[in-house]
Design a protein around this motif. Structure first.
Motif, mmCIF file in Angstrom:
data_model
loop_
_atom_site.group_PDB
_atom_site.id
_atom_site.type_symbol
_atom_site.label_atom_id
_atom_site.label_comp_id
_atom_site.label_asym_id
_atom_site.label_seq_id
_atom_site.Cartn_x
_atom_site.Cartn_y
_atom_site.Cartn_z
ATOM 1 N N TYR A 1 0.826 -1.205 0.000
ATOM 2 C CA TYR A 1 0.000 0.000 0.000
ATOM 3 C C TYR A 1 0.860 1.255 0.000
ATOM 4 O O TYR A 1 0.600 2.209 -0.722
ATOM 5 C CB TYR A 1 -0.956 0.002 1.198
ATOM 6 N N LYS A 2 1.918 1.252 0.810
ATOM 7 C CA LYS A 2 2.822 2.419 0.901
ATOM 8 C C LYS A 2 3.487 2.674 -0.454
ATOM 9 O O LYS A 2 3.599 3.832 -0.880
ATOM 10 C CB LYS A 2 3.872 2.160 1.982
ATOM 11 N N GLU B 1 0.860 4.121 -2.703
ATOM 12 C CA GLU B 1 0.537 5.477 -2.236
ATOM 13 C C GLU B 1 1.645 6.462 -2.626
ATOM 14 O O GLU B 1 1.365 7.567 -3.102
ATOM 15 C CB GLU B 1 0.376 5.445 -0.719
ATOM 16 N N ASP B 2 2.898 6.071 -2.449
ATOM 17 C CA ASP B 2 4.027 6.945 -2.770
ATOM 18 C C ASP B 2 4.145 7.220 -4.268
ATOM 19 O O ASP B 2 4.652 8.267 -4.667
ATOM 20 C CB ASP B 2 5.338 6.348 -2.258
ATOM 21 N N THR C 1 1.570 7.375 -6.358
ATOM 22 C CA THR C 1 0.364 8.027 -6.868
ATOM 23 C C THR C 1 0.687 9.438 -7.344
ATOM 24 O O THR C 1 1.311 10.213 -6.627
ATOM 25 C CB THR C 1 -0.719 8.077 -5.768
ATOM 26 N N THR D 1 -9.205 -1.870 -1.019
ATOM 27 C CA THR D 1 -8.196 -0.892 -0.618
ATOM 28 C C THR D 1 -7.408 -0.402 -1.832
ATOM 29 O O THR D 1 -7.015 0.759 -1.893
ATOM 30 C CB THR D 1 -7.238 -1.519 0.410
ATOM 31 N N LEU D 2 -7.184 -1.302 -2.773
ATOM 32 C CA LEU D 2 -6.533 -0.975 -4.047
ATOM 33 C C LEU D 2 -7.434 -1.470 -5.172
ATOM 34 O O LEU D 2 -8.253 -2.364 -4.965
ATOM 35 C CB LEU D 2 -5.159 -1.645 -4.154
ATOM 36 N N GLU E 1 -3.905 0.871 -8.424
ATOM 37 C CA GLU E 1 -3.955 2.220 -7.871
ATOM 38 C C GLU E 1 -4.844 2.253 -6.632
ATOM 39 O O GLU E 1 -5.616 1.333 -6.380
ATOM 40 C CB GLU E 1 -4.531 3.192 -8.896
ATOM 41 N N ILE E 2 -4.774 3.362 -5.917
ATOM 42 C CA ILE E 2 -5.675 3.610 -4.807
ATOM 43 C C ILE E 2 -6.986 4.112 -5.407
ATOM 44 O O ILE E 2 -6.957 4.959 -6.302
ATOM 45 C CB ILE E 2 -5.068 4.648 -3.845
#
Length: 72
Positions: free
Chosen positions: A11-12, A15-16, A18, A55-56, A67-68
Motif C-alpha cells: 500500500y505504501k 501510495e508513494d 500516486t 483498498t486498491l 492504484e488507490i
C-alpha cells in the motif's frame, strides 16, 4: 514477515507512486521482493487481498495498473 506487514509495504509503495507513476502488478512484485527479500508469491497474495478488500483497484489504460481508488 507476516502478511499484514507485506500489505502495508504494498500500500505504501502504491501510495508513494500516486501522481508520479502508475504501477503494474509486476512492478510491485519486483520492487517489494528486491527491497525486502520477500517471495513474489507472498507479495502477489498481499496485492490480491488489498484488491479484494477494495483498498486498491485495478485500472486499465493501455495496460493494467494497481492504484488507490478515487475518494468520493
Amino acid at each position: 514477515m507476516d502478511k499484514e506487514e507485506v500489505k502495508k509495504l504494498v500500500y505504501k509503495l502504491v501510495e508513494d507512486s500516486t501522481g508520479k507513476k502508475k504501477l503494474k502488478q509486476t512492478d510491485i512484485l519486483k520492487k517489494i521482493s528486491a527491497d525486502h527479500g520477500i517471495e513474489k508469491d507472498e507479495v502477489k497474495a498481499a496485492v490480491r487481498d488489498l484488491v479484494d478488500a477494495g483498498t486498491l483497484i485495478f485500472t486499465y489504460f493501455g495496460g493494467s495498473f494497481i492504484e488507490i481508488p478515487p475518494k468520493e
